[in-house]
Structures are given as C-alpha cells and as structure tokens.
Scaffold this motif. Structure first.
Motif, PDB file in Angstrom:
ATOM      1  N   ARG A 199       0.838  -1.209   0.000  1.00 43.99           N
ATOM      2  CA  ARG A 199       0.000   0.000   0.000  1.00 43.99           C
ATOM      3  C   ARG A 199       0.872   1.259   0.000  1.00 43.99           C
ATOM      4  O   ARG A 199       0.640   2.193  -0.777  1.00 43.99           O
ATOM      5  CB  ARG A 199      -0.916   0.011   1.221  1.00 43.99           C
ATOM      6  N   ALA A 203       1.269   3.837  -3.269  1.00 42.73           N
ATOM      7  CA  ALA A 203       0.891   5.240  -3.052  1.00 42.73           C
ATOM      8  C   ALA A 203       2.032   6.167  -3.451  1.00 42.73           C
ATOM      9  O   ALA A 203       1.798   7.260  -3.986  1.00 42.73           O
ATOM     10  CB  ALA A 203       0.507   5.459  -1.592  1.00 42.73           C
ATOM     11  N   THR A 208      -3.893   6.406  -5.970  1.00 47.98           N
ATOM     12  CA  THR A 208      -4.760   6.681  -4.829  1.00 47.98           C
ATOM     13  C   THR A 208      -5.497   5.411  -4.432  1.00 47.98           C
ATOM     14  O   THR A 208      -6.109   4.752  -5.286  1.00 47.98           O
ATOM     15  CB  THR A 208      -5.783   7.773  -5.170  1.00 47.98           C
ATOM     16  N   GLU A 209      -5.455   5.081  -3.148  1.00 49.85           N
ATOM     17  CA  GLU A 209      -6.109   3.854  -2.687  1.00 49.85           C
ATOM     18  C   GLU A 209      -7.596   4.104  -2.466  1.00 49.85           C
ATOM     19  O   GLU A 209      -8.001   5.145  -1.945  1.00 49.85           O
ATOM     20  CB  GLU A 209      -5.473   3.351  -1.392  1.00 49.85           C
ATOM     21  N   GLU A 274      -6.534  -0.812  -5.279  1.00 56.07           N
ATOM     22  CA  GLU A 274      -7.178  -1.395  -4.104  1.00 56.07           C
ATOM     23  C   GLU A 274      -6.503  -2.717  -3.776  1.00 56.07           C
ATOM     24  O   GLU A 274      -6.171  -3.502  -4.677  1.00 56.07           O
ATOM     25  CB  GLU A 274      -8.668  -1.620  -4.325  1.00 56.07           C
ATOM     26  N   ALA A 297      -5.027  -2.365  -9.848  1.00 56.48           N
ATOM     27  CA  ALA A 297      -4.726  -0.962 -10.118  1.00 56.48           C
ATOM     28  C   ALA A 297      -5.209  -0.614 -11.518  1.00 56.48           C
ATOM     29  O   ALA A 297      -5.176  -1.462 -12.420  1.00 56.48           O
ATOM     30  CB  ALA A 297      -3.231  -0.698  -9.983  1.00 56.48           C
TER      31      ALA A 297
END
Length: 394
Positions: A199, A203, A208-209, A274, A297
């Motif tokens: 994560r 980033a 953007t998650e 995600e 992604a």
C-alpha cells in the motif's frame, strides 16, 4: 379501525393482486402485510388464535412461524398442542404448516475439550445441553454426541453454536485461567505485513487507494466485464436486499471501474488501486469458500497508459525482490523470477493483454481494458489495469 403500516406498503405496491384474509362469515380479518382489522385483534378474552405469517422469503417465514407457534403453544389449555393448516401454494401444490422440523448435529468430545479447554465427561455435557433446551445422546463409543436441535433453536447453524451453549451452561467464570506451556512472541501476519508495505509503495507511485464493497451485482462481474464464466465461480447471496449486492466479488476491477464512473469530474489522469479480499469457491473448507487477497490498479486517461501500469508491476516486483526473466536462455532453475505471457481475456483487448507468472505459476493479469467493458461502466476514455493475487506471490 385499521392500523396502517406505511413502511410495509412497498412490498406489494407493484403487485397486480393483494392478499386478503376472510373468516367464515366473510368478514375481513387482515390485508397482509399492510393492515390488521379491529375484528381480529387479540384481547384478554381471546381463546382461539390463528397465526398467519407473511414474508418475501419462504425460509424466513417458516422460521418465524415455527417460533411463534412454539411460544404460544406453551399457554394452550393443553400445553404444546396446535392445529396445523394446509396451505395451497401459487403453483397449486399443498404444504402443511407449521413445519416444526427437528434436525441433528454431531459434535465430538475432542472438539469440545480443544476449544473450551475444560475436562468434562459426556454425562455432564448431556445435562448442560438439556438445560439449554437441547436433547443429546452418545453415539456408540466414538466419543461423539448427537444433538437434536428443536425448531425453536434456529440460531444453531454449526457445531460451534452448540459449543457456545456448552460454555454458557458450564459457566465461563468456572473455567480455570492458565498460562501456556511455552512462551511465544507475537508478530504481524505475513500477508497483512506485505499488504501494508505494498500500500505504501504503490501510493508513492502516485496511485490513490480506494475501498469498494465486497458484494456486487451479477452484471458487474459477468455482463459488464464480458466474462460470463465468472458467475460459476462466484458465491451467491441467497436473499439479496438489493440488485447491487447479489454475489461476493471475484475480482476488484468492477469496483474500481464503478468508482471511476462516479468520479468522472475529477482531474485526469485517475490512478486508483485497491488491495482487498475476494471470495472464491473452495470445497476444502466447511463453508465451501475462502478469501483471497488481491491487488488491482487502473490508469484512466485520454490514452491507455499501458506503460504506466506495466511500470507499476515492475516496481511491485522490484520491492518484493523478484527479478524478471529476461530471455529464454536465463537460468531459471534457481531462485524466484517473474515474466509475462500473452493471453486473450474477454475483459481486455486482444494482443494487449498478458498473464503475470512467477516460477510458471499464474498470479495475475495485465492489459488494456476492452472498449466494450469501458462503455458498460459508462466511461468514455481508455484505461489499463493490473490484477494480482498476493497470496500466490510468496
């Protein structure tokens, strides 16, 4: 005098016919599920009660009916007696209600001792279960207990529920606290550790998650993604509340595409990712399904941006210290490596899609999303996507 339940009206609002119940004198007793009449209300002088149950799900209706009948039958002039009713179904078939079905569940002594940590004999367990309104008996000499589950205990779905009743009946405060035989040092679960590290790294790459719903519609994973076979792999919800939550997701891509569709007014490019669980069928588990951690992604812009998604894949493998197989002459007999192999997938453009493999094991897919899929999610620009199974990486 009528009591109107406005919150129940939508159940039959669009129905061409409405249900109505009359008595033998042709007096309206009820218009289920909307209103009940003054004529049929219960008073202190009521001696005969007709129990009617209305629901949109027959299974839940039978559970409620069985529970209500059992509760009322305790106060009958002859306790625990009822008069069953034959119901004619919409297809002409007939069924006697209430069902009042009993079923049996087996639980082993070893399962009880290992999970509760108490030494207790079978006679005491049978006595405890009787206190919890569960009849039980020993099965031969197998150290197993056969538990009879009555219709009033619809909350018991699994042996662990019986185990909980035994713990309650025995008394949690009676259980002796003890230290483990050996001391250990706790550490973070490896899968969660890798997830957190990825994560942070993704980033840093400018993505953007997001977090999307674990449930989705059948159309989201099948028709919209041009992948009809996904429905055979999906875990279906037996009684979905809305059309948006019919199955457990088998991929993270539909959720990300729906997120882009809801944020088309945001500045381009949209770079979203995600890392969450999907649900896959697996007969090796008692629930016949298991969770699997996926990483997805998407790059959404005026051009497909395949090179950006490819670069993200290379960066992920770089931080995981998995080298890329550069050519066929590379010695692949030692160590970890990854490479891409051409793949035709209905979700992606032909000749613009590839499988991601680690040591000959497929762990994901990368490619340019098919224009039809893009249009199905009401998007107007091309995008590229990556999806990996993290659990198959390490």
């Amino acid at each position: 005098m009528m009591n109107i339940s406005n919150h129940m009206f939508p159940i039959i609002k669009d129905s061409p016919v409405y249900p109505v119940i009359y008595d033998s004198n042709n007096v309206v007793l009820s218009l289920p599920p909307i209103i009940n009449g003054e004529h049929s209300k219960i008073t202190m002088n009521t001696t005969n009660i007709f129990i009617e149950c209305t629901a949109t799900d027959i299974h839940r209706a039978t559970i409620v009916l069985d529970t209500m009948v059992c509760m009322f039958s305790e106060y009958c002039s002859t306790p625990f007696t009822i008069d069953p009713v034959q119901v004619t179904q919409f297809d002409g078939s007939k069924q006697i209600y209430p069902l009042l079905k009993y079923r049996n569940e087996k639980i082993s002594m070893k399962y009880i001792e290992n999970n509760l940590g108490i030494g207790i004999d079978m006679n005491n367990i049978n006595r405890i279960l009787k206190r919890m309104y569960l009849e039980s008996s020993q099965i031969d000499d197998n150290n197993e207990i056969d538990v009879c589950i009555p219709p009033v205990r619809q909350d018991i779905l699994h042996p662990c529920d019986i185990l909980e009743d035994i713990g309650i009946g025995y008394g949690y405060n009676r259980m002796q606290l003890s230290l483990p035989d050996s001391f250990t040092i706790g550490q973070q679960f490896l899968l969660n550790k890798i997830t957190d590290q990825l994560r942070n790294e993704i980033a840093r790459c400018g993505f953007t998650e997001i977090f999307t719903f674990s449930l989705c519609s059948r159309d989201d994973i099948a028709d919209r993604m041009r992948d009809k076979d996904s429905l055979t792999k999906a875990v279906k919800i037996s009684n979905p509340k809305t059309l948006d939550f019919q199955v457990a997701r088998t991929s993270l891509l539909p959720g990300i595409l729906k997120t882009i569709a809801s944020n088309k007014n945001m500045p381009l490019p949209l770079k979203l990712f995600e890392i969450s669980d999907v649900v896959v069928k697996d007969d090796n588990y008692d629930v016949r399904a298991r969770n699997e951690r996926y990483l997805s992604a998407i790059y959404y812009h005026k051009n497909s941006g395949f090179e950006i998604i490819h670069g993200l894949l290379d960066r992920i493998m770089q931080v995981l210290e998995i080298p890329m197989k550069t050519n066929e002459s590379t010695n692949t007999t030692v160590g970890y490596y990854y490479y891409l192999r051409a793949k035709n997938d209905p979700r992606f453009l032909n000749n613009r899609c590839a499988e991601v493999l680690i040591n000959e094991q497929i762990i994901g897919i990368i490619g340019v999303v098919h224009p039809e899929v893009v249009g199905n999610f009401e998007l107007a620009m091309p995008c590229s996507a990556l999806e990996l199974s993290i659990q198959n990486i390490y």
